[in-house]
Design a protein around this motif. Structure first.
Motif, PDB file in Angstrom:
ATOM      1  N   LEU A  10       0.858  -1.180   0.000  1.00 41.40           N
ATOM      2  CA  LEU A  10       0.000   0.000   0.000  1.00 41.40           C
ATOM      3  C   LEU A  10       0.894   1.230   0.000  1.00 41.40           C
ATOM      4  O   LEU A  10       1.731   1.391   0.897  1.00 41.40           O
ATOM      5  CB  LEU A  10      -0.889  -0.006   1.239  1.00 41.40           C
ATOM      6  CG  LEU A  10      -1.806   1.195   1.454  1.00 41.40           C
ATOM      7  CD1 LEU A  10      -2.851   1.288   0.348  1.00 41.40           C
ATOM      8  CD2 LEU A  10      -2.498   1.099   2.819  1.00 41.40           C
ATOM      9  N   VAL A  11       0.727   2.103  -0.991  1.00 43.21           N
ATOM     10  CA  VAL A  11       1.590   3.285  -1.063  1.00 43.21           C
ATOM     11  C   VAL A  11       0.893   4.561  -0.608  1.00 43.21           C
ATOM     12  O   VAL A  11       1.551   5.491  -0.155  1.00 43.21           O
ATOM     13  CB  VAL A  11       2.178   3.488  -2.481  1.00 43.21           C
ATOM     14  CG1 VAL A  11       3.073   2.331  -2.854  1.00 43.21           C
ATOM     15  CG2 VAL A  11       1.096   3.672  -3.520  1.00 43.21           C
ATOM     16  N   ASN A  31      -7.851  -0.093  -4.685  1.00 41.14           N
ATOM     17  CA  ASN A  31      -8.732  -1.029  -3.990  1.00 41.14           C
ATOM     18  C   ASN A  31      -9.164  -0.364  -2.705  1.00 41.14           C
ATOM     19  O   ASN A  31      -8.699   0.719  -2.347  1.00 41.14           O
ATOM     20  CB  ASN A  31      -7.999  -2.338  -3.681  1.00 41.14           C
ATOM     21  CG  ASN A  31      -8.924  -3.524  -3.474  1.00 41.14           C
ATOM     22  OD1 ASN A  31     -10.040  -3.367  -2.988  1.00 41.14           O
ATOM     23  ND2 ASN A  31      -8.464  -4.710  -3.825  1.00 41.14           N
ATOM     24  N   LEU A  32     -10.053  -1.036  -2.018  1.00 39.93           N
ATOM     25  CA  LEU A  32     -10.419  -0.592  -0.671  1.00 39.93           C
ATOM     26  C   LEU A  32      -9.201  -0.770   0.234  1.00 39.93           C
ATOM     27  O   LEU A  32      -8.228  -1.433  -0.106  1.00 39.93           O
ATOM     28  CB  LEU A  32     -11.577  -1.431  -0.141  1.00 39.93           C
ATOM     29  CG  LEU A  32     -12.829  -1.527  -1.014  1.00 39.93           C
ATOM     30  CD1 LEU A  32     -13.833  -2.482  -0.383  1.00 39.93           C
ATOM     31  CD2 LEU A  32     -13.433  -0.154  -1.217  1.00 39.93           C
ATOM     32  N   VAL A  33      -9.287  -0.165   1.420  1.00 35.62           N
ATOM     33  CA  VAL A  33      -8.275  -0.371   2.447  1.00 35.62           C
ATOM     34  C   VAL A  33      -8.977  -0.942   3.662  1.00 35.62           C
ATOM     35  O   VAL A  33      -9.866  -0.277   4.224  1.00 35.62           O
ATOM     36  CB  VAL A  33      -7.560   0.944   2.813  1.00 35.62           C
ATOM     37  CG1 VAL A  33      -6.551   0.712   3.938  1.00 35.62           C
ATOM     38  CG2 VAL A  33      -6.854   1.499   1.580  1.00 35.62           C
ATOM     39  N   PRO A  34      -8.625  -2.156   4.126  1.00 33.84           N
ATOM     40  CA  PRO A  34      -7.641  -3.050   3.521  1.00 33.84           C
ATOM     41  C   PRO A  34      -8.123  -3.603   2.182  1.00 33.84           C
ATOM     42  O   PRO A  34      -9.316  -3.581   1.894  1.00 33.84           O
ATOM     43  CB  PRO A  34      -7.504  -4.165   4.555  1.00 33.84           C
ATOM     44  CG  PRO A  34      -8.802  -4.175   5.277  1.00 33.84           C
ATOM     45  CD  PRO A  34      -9.237  -2.743   5.330  1.00 33.84           C
ATOM     46  N   GLY A  35      -7.188  -4.075   1.387  1.00 33.93           N
ATOM     47  CA  GLY A  35      -7.525  -4.562   0.065  1.00 33.93           C
ATOM     48  C   GLY A  35      -8.459  -5.753   0.102  1.00 33.93           C
ATOM     49  O   GLY A  35      -8.251  -6.690   0.863  1.00 33.93           O
ATOM     50  N   ALA A  36      -9.491  -5.703  -0.708  1.00 35.21           N
ATOM     51  CA  ALA A  36     -10.458  -6.797  -0.808  1.00 35.21           C
ATOM     52  C   ALA A  36     -10.006  -7.753  -1.899  1.00 35.21           C
ATOM     53  O   ALA A  36      -9.867  -7.358  -3.062  1.00 35.21           O
ATOM     54  CB  ALA A  36     -11.841  -6.238  -1.113  1.00 35.21           C
ATOM     55  N   GLN A  37      -9.794  -9.009  -1.517  1.00 34.24           N
ATOM     56  CA  GLN A  37      -9.181  -9.972  -2.424  1.00 34.24           C
ATOM     57  C   GLN A  37      -9.925 -10.090  -3.749  1.00 34.24           C
ATOM     58  O   GLN A  37      -9.308 -10.233  -4.814  1.00 34.24           O
ATOM     59  CB  GLN A  37      -9.099 -11.340  -1.745  1.00 34.24           C
ATOM     60  CG  GLN A  37      -8.397 -12.401  -2.575  1.00 34.24           C
ATOM     61  CD  GLN A  37      -6.950 -12.044  -2.855  1.00 34.24           C
ATOM     62  OE1 GLN A  37      -6.257 -11.474  -2.016  1.00 34.24           O
ATOM     63  NE2 GLN A  37      -6.493 -12.350  -4.062  1.00 34.24           N
ATOM     64  N   ASP A  38     -11.242 -10.035  -3.706  1.00 40.59           N
ATOM     65  CA  ASP A  38     -12.031 -10.256  -4.918  1.00 40.59           C
ATOM     66  C   ASP A  38     -12.123  -9.037  -5.813  1.00 40.59           C
ATOM     67  O   ASP A  38     -12.703  -9.115  -6.899  1.00 40.59           O
ATOM     68  CB  ASP A  38     -13.447 -10.691  -4.537  1.00 40.59           C
ATOM     69  CG  ASP A  38     -13.466 -12.065  -3.893  1.00 40.59           C
ATOM     70  OD1 ASP A  38     -14.454 -12.380  -3.206  1.00 40.59           O
ATOM     71  OD2 ASP A  38     -12.494 -12.818  -4.073  1.00 40.59           O
ATOM     72  N   TYR A  39     -11.571  -7.927  -5.390  1.00 41.54           N
ATOM     73  CA  TYR A  39     -11.779  -6.676  -6.128  1.00 41.54           C
ATOM     74  C   TYR A  39     -10.543  -6.175  -6.863  1.00 41.54           C
ATOM     75  O   TYR A  39     -10.576  -5.073  -7.423  1.00 41.54           O
ATOM     76  CB  TYR A  39     -12.261  -5.584  -5.183  1.00 41.54           C
ATOM     77  CG  TYR A  39     -13.572  -5.845  -4.475  1.00 41.54           C
ATOM     78  CD1 TYR A  39     -13.949  -5.096  -3.367  1.00 41.54           C
ATOM     79  CD2 TYR A  39     -14.429  -6.856  -4.897  1.00 41.54           C
ATOM     80  CE1 TYR A  39     -15.147  -5.322  -2.709  1.00 41.54           C
ATOM     81  CE2 TYR A  39     -15.621  -7.101  -4.243  1.00 41.54           C
ATOM     82  CZ  TYR A  39     -15.975  -6.334  -3.140  1.00 41.54           C
ATOM     83  OH  TYR A  39     -17.159  -6.565  -2.485  1.00 41.54           O
TER      84      TYR A  39
END
Length: 115
Positions: A47-48, A96-104
């Motif tokens: 995540l940057v 992506n969302l934070v935290p990253g959603a695996q399916d997205y």
């Protein structure tokens, strides 16, 4: 269906700039914390930068002072302005969302910094 579509990557010389954009659909965008991630060859995704629904931002130390994240809740978009690019910024960039959603995870956009 949730979808994130990234664009704006390319080849740029060290010291140059790029502006990435991500269009989100299928979510209530305005209430989400959104992030830009990157994955370099042989490395884990990181995540940057991320931006909260209210507009507050956070950055990884490696990009602080060079990258700026912003959002437009009317257009469901999140942008990443990247200045003073370095070869080590070379990666595929994703939003992506934070935290990253695996399916997205989307396809991402390739950023290559090279002379």
């Amino acid at each position: 269906q949730v979808q994130f579509v990234e664009s704006g990557g390319g080849l740029v010389q060290p010291g140059g700039s790029l502006r990435l954009s991500c269009v989100a659909s299928g979510i209530i965008f305005s209430i989400q914390t959104m992030g830009w991630y990157r994955q370099a060859p042989g490395k884990q995704r990181e995540l940057v930068a991320h931006i909260f629904s209210g507009g507050s931002t956070n950055y990884a130390d490696s990009v602080k002072g060079r990258f700026t994240i912003s959002r437009d809740n009317r257009k469901n978009t999140v942008a990443l302005q990247m200045n003073s690019l370095k070869p080590e910024d070379t990666a595929v960039y994703y939003c992506n969302l934070v935290p990253g959603a695996q399916d997205y995870w989307g396809q991402g956009t390739q950023v290559t910094v090279s002379s």
